[in-house]
Design a protein around this motif. Structure first.
Motif, PDB file in Angstrom:
ATOM      1  N   TYR A 175     -21.445 101.803 -29.392  1.00  0.00           N
ATOM      2  CA  TYR A 175     -21.408 100.658 -30.289  1.00  0.00           C
ATOM      3  C   TYR A 175     -22.180 100.936 -31.584  1.00  0.00           C
ATOM      4  CZ  TYR A 175     -19.541  98.034 -26.349  1.00  0.00           C
ATOM      5  OH  TYR A 175     -18.761  97.594 -25.306  1.00  0.00           O
ATOM      6  N   GLU A 189     -23.460  98.202 -33.393  1.00  0.00           N
ATOM      7  CA  GLU A 189     -24.270  97.010 -33.683  1.00  0.00           C
ATOM      8  C   GLU A 189     -25.524  97.006 -32.818  1.00  0.00           C
ATOM      9  OE1 GLU A 189     -21.270  96.755 -32.144  1.00  0.00           O
ATOM     10  OE2 GLU A 189     -19.861  95.535 -33.301  1.00  0.00           O
ATOM     11  N   ARG A 238     -27.021  95.285 -27.779  1.00  0.00           N
ATOM     12  CA  ARG A 238     -25.912  95.175 -28.732  1.00  0.00           C
ATOM     13  C   ARG A 238     -25.760  93.738 -29.209  1.00  0.00           C
ATOM     14  NH1 ARG A 238     -19.484  94.594 -27.977  1.00  0.00           N
ATOM     15  NH2 ARG A 238     -18.944  94.788 -30.178  1.00  0.00           N
ATOM     16  N   ILE A 239     -25.621  93.589 -30.504  1.00  0.00           N
ATOM     17  CA  ILE A 239     -25.272  92.288 -31.060  1.00  0.00           C
ATOM     18  C   ILE A 239     -23.783  92.045 -30.813  1.00  0.00           C
ATOM     19  CG2 ILE A 239     -25.000  90.962 -33.197  1.00  0.00           C
ATOM     20  CD1 ILE A 239     -27.404  92.505 -34.297  1.00  0.00           C
ATOM     21  N   PRO A 253     -21.358  89.978 -32.530  1.00  0.00           N
ATOM     22  CA  PRO A 253     -21.280  89.144 -33.729  1.00  0.00           C
ATOM     23  C   PRO A 253     -19.984  88.353 -33.802  1.00  0.00           C
ATOM     24  CG  PRO A 253     -20.628  91.365 -34.274  1.00  0.00           C
ATOM     25  CD  PRO A 253     -20.968  91.365 -32.796  1.00  0.00           C
ATOM     26  N   TRP A 290     -20.747  93.207 -43.898  1.00  0.00           N
ATOM     27  CA  TRP A 290     -21.132  94.500 -43.331  1.00  0.00           C
ATOM     28  C   TRP A 290     -21.210  95.527 -44.465  1.00  0.00           C
ATOM     29  CZ3 TRP A 290     -18.920  95.877 -37.891  1.00  0.00           C
ATOM     30  CH2 TRP A 290     -19.758  96.832 -37.283  1.00  0.00           C
ATOM     31  N   PRO A 293     -16.962  92.654 -38.367  1.00  0.00           N
ATOM     32  CA  PRO A 293     -17.672  92.490 -37.095  1.00  0.00           C
ATOM     33  C   PRO A 293     -16.746  92.071 -35.956  1.00  0.00           C
ATOM     34  CG  PRO A 293     -18.925  91.501 -38.878  1.00  0.00           C
ATOM     35  CD  PRO A 293     -17.602  91.882 -39.458  1.00  0.00           C
ATOM     36  N   THR A 296     -14.363  98.926 -32.923  1.00  0.00           N
ATOM     37  CA  THR A 296     -15.636  99.593 -32.671  1.00  0.00           C
ATOM     38  C   THR A 296     -15.628 101.053 -33.098  1.00  0.00           C
ATOM     39  OG1 THR A 296     -16.227  98.094 -30.876  1.00  0.00           O
ATOM     40  CG2 THR A 296     -17.265 100.266 -30.870  1.00  0.00           C
ATOM     41  N   PHE A 333     -25.971  94.348 -41.506  1.00  0.00           N
ATOM     42  CA  PHE A 333     -25.363  93.017 -41.607  1.00  0.00           C
ATOM     43  C   PHE A 333     -26.211  92.201 -42.581  1.00  0.00           C
ATOM     44  CE2 PHE A 333     -23.343  92.421 -37.108  1.00  0.00           C
ATOM     45  CZ  PHE A 333     -22.195  93.059 -37.530  1.00  0.00           C
ATOM     46  N   LEU A 369     -28.354  97.966 -38.250  1.00  0.00           N
ATOM     47  CA  LEU A 369     -27.524  98.256 -37.081  1.00  0.00           C
ATOM     48  C   LEU A 369     -27.556  99.750 -36.789  1.00  0.00           C
ATOM     49  CD1 LEU A 369     -24.481  96.076 -38.176  1.00  0.00           C
ATOM     50  CD2 LEU A 369     -26.349  95.399 -36.667  1.00  0.00           C
TER      51      LEU A 369
END
Length: 552
Positions: free
Chosen positions: A280, A282, A297-298, A300, A306, A320, A324, A341, A478
């Motif tokens: 990931y 984020e 992991r966020i 979102p 971004w 977001p 990925t 972000f 991130l």
């Protein structure tokens, strides 16, 4: 050591427990060995959000989602992009798994007491054309109880069998070798590790206190992937994703080390698709870590802006929650291993969630009162804790102060120019003056709010970021977060491990992440989300049933 069984399972995570439960139903005697202490029973699944990929579910229908087998399979194949000769078995696994997700999967899980949160999440949206990657519709069903809720029925069944003598757990037993007699895998040999009382998830010692050898008619490898071993991640890093990141943080505990993959390969098992992996972009550093470089992991919503490390906005369709690995490839192509972000207080309180059972106490604790509080009480508690204590979060009332602190966080030269960042945000804000826009993220944001689930709890009303009424402003660094191994031991649909010639190795099975969730990589190059726990369940069930037929 005379301590034998019908089947030995290496690994006490979700896939191993599902296989054990199936074997118990057939009355087979099992030994479950795991290098970790008993308090880590359940493995990685315990820490998960509990997302399950379902197709055509009642939950979807209640949210006015029209889904079908054909649509789901088209999405899967468009995302997997199978293109190798060795993808024959992975593709068969993918087709079988989609059939399972459309068919008996939900009823089979519910018969075991698993229930689902009524709002279906829309993960990995793609953002390209209809035959490209991504979920065309929401399919991410969060288990009521998250990861622990997924594990509970299988842990309970196997623990009951332990009391009756069908199952024996052997924790702190680290396998070093699969033994073979006449070409048939018939046991395991390894080290007994010293007892450990560390909390679940924390790194345990590797002090050796003795050795062991167990015999059985079959062995099931359920040991997970390589996500906790950054050296192996870098060694297998695919060229298509750019240079391996200099800094990675870990979404899985230290014991996810990949040891059993090499051990099984030494016994003749074929590993395919080593370069396929799922990490990931984020990731944030956990302010209260359990394992090495512990990352969260966020999850979102679609509104945050971004930016790359130089302040340039990421291109279409890298928004977001959309793509990925496409985003990972782009970020690594910038020459930096992080991105940003930028969002507002109104966005974070509506759109931010954190992955993992421990970051979602309302869902994990099955508390409707807390769930309602999440929707009505501003910034969720776990997110607020990261805003206040997390090293990757910056909160400021005005943009110049925010950008200055962003540059200070990463050190070195001022990477972000205030003028560039302000230009990106002001241009984005102007696109909100009309109900139509040339900004595709704004269009996607409005499209997301057309889905009832997103409108209710997941997507903030579109607003201008530089309007002080919507502040303060928030920046989040991130990082790359390691997670899943998409390749692995090649298996047939009975989870039997295949050798280099494609022939089954008698007595040897592999499940879960060790088998690329089925076949040596049923996700291909990328995944649709909600399919990792489901892959452990499906492959564990397959192996348990096949092994029960294969032993006397």
């Amino acid at each position: 050591m005379a301590d034998d069984a019908d089947v030995i399972i290496v690994g006490a995570g979700l896939a191993g427990l599902v296989a054990a439960a199936e074997l118990v139903e057939a009355g087979k005697k099992i030994i479950v060995v795991d290098q970790e202490p008993e308090q880590s029973l359940g493995g990685q699944a315990f820490w998960s959000l509990g997302g399950i990929f379902l197709v055509g579910s009642p939950e979807q229908r209640r949210m006015r989602i029209r889904d079908s087998h054909d649509l789901a399979l088209e999405d899967w194949l468009g995302t997997a992009a199978f293109d190798r000769a060795e993808d024959a078995w992975p593709r068969k696994w993918a087709e079988a798994y989609v059939g399972f997700a459309v068919g008996e999967k939900r009823s089979w899980l519910m018969q075991r007491g698993i229930k689902f949160f009524p709002v279906v999440g829309w993960a990995e949206r793609g953002g390209g054309n209809a035959v490209g990657p991504g979920n065309s519709v929401p399919r991410f069903h969060v288990t009521w109880g998250t990861g622990p809720g997924v594990l509970a029925p299988f842990v309970q069944r196997v623990r009951e069998a332990e009391k009756s003598g069908l199952v024996r757990f052997r924790f702190r037993h680290r396998v070093n070798e699969l033994t073979r007699t006449g070409g048939v895998v018939d046991g395991v040999r390894g080290d007994m590790l010293a007892p450990s009382d560390v909390d679940r998830g924390r790194k345990s010692s590797r002090e050796i206190a003795g050795d062991f050898e167990f015999k059985a008619q079959a062995v099931i490898v359920a040991s997970g992937g390589i996500g906790g071993n950054p050296e192996l991640v870098r060694k297998n890093w695919p060229q298509r994703l750019g240079t391996p990141p200099r800094r990675m943080i870990s979404g899985v505990p230290d014991h996810v080390d990949g040891r059993m993959l090499a051990i099984t390969e030494a016994a003749g098992g074929s590993i395919i698709n080593r370069d396929r992996m799922w990490h990931y972009v984020e990731g944030i550093k956990n302010w209260a870590p359990l394992w090495t470089d512990h990352a969260i992991r966020i999850l979102p919503g679609p509104s945050p802006l971004w930016l790359d490390a130089r302040g340039k906005r990421l291109p279409v369709p890298l928004y977001p929650g959309f793509d990925t690995l496409g985003t990972l490839s782009h970020i690594m192509g910038t020459g930096f291993d992080y991105s940003w972000f930028i969002l507002t207080q109104k966005i974070i309180q509506k759109e931010f969630a954190l992955s993992g059972s421990e970051q979602n106490p309302d869902l994990t604790g099955k508390s409707w009162r807390q769930v309602l509080g999440r929707a009505t009480s501003g910034v969720p508690g776990p997110v607020k804790a990261f805003m206040e204590k997390g090293e990757d979060f910056i909160v400021e009332p005005d943009l110049p102060a925010l950008v200055a602190r962003m540059n200070a966080l990463v050190g070195g030269e001022p990477l972000l120019e205030l003028r560039q960042v302000e230009r990106e945000i002001r241009a984005r804000d102007r696109q909100l003056d009309n109900p139509f826009s040339k900004d595709m993220q704004i269009t996607a944001l409005r499209g997301a709010r057309a889905y009832l689930g997103d409108r209710l709890i997941r997507t903030a009303r579109p607003h201008k970021m530089l309007d002080p009424a919507n502040g303060p402003l928030i920046a989040v660094r991130l990082n790359i977060l390691t997670r899943k191994t998409l390749g692995g031991l090649q298996t047939d649909l009975g989870s039997r491990v295949l050798d280099a010639e494609g022939q089954p190795i008698e007595g040897l099975y592999a499940v879960g992440e060790a088998a690329g969730f089925g076949g040596g990589g049923m996700h291909g190059y990328a995944a649709l989300e909600g399919t990792f726990l489901g892959g452990c369940i499906f492959s564990g069930r397959s192996a348990g049933r096949a092994a029960s037929r294969g032993v006397g």
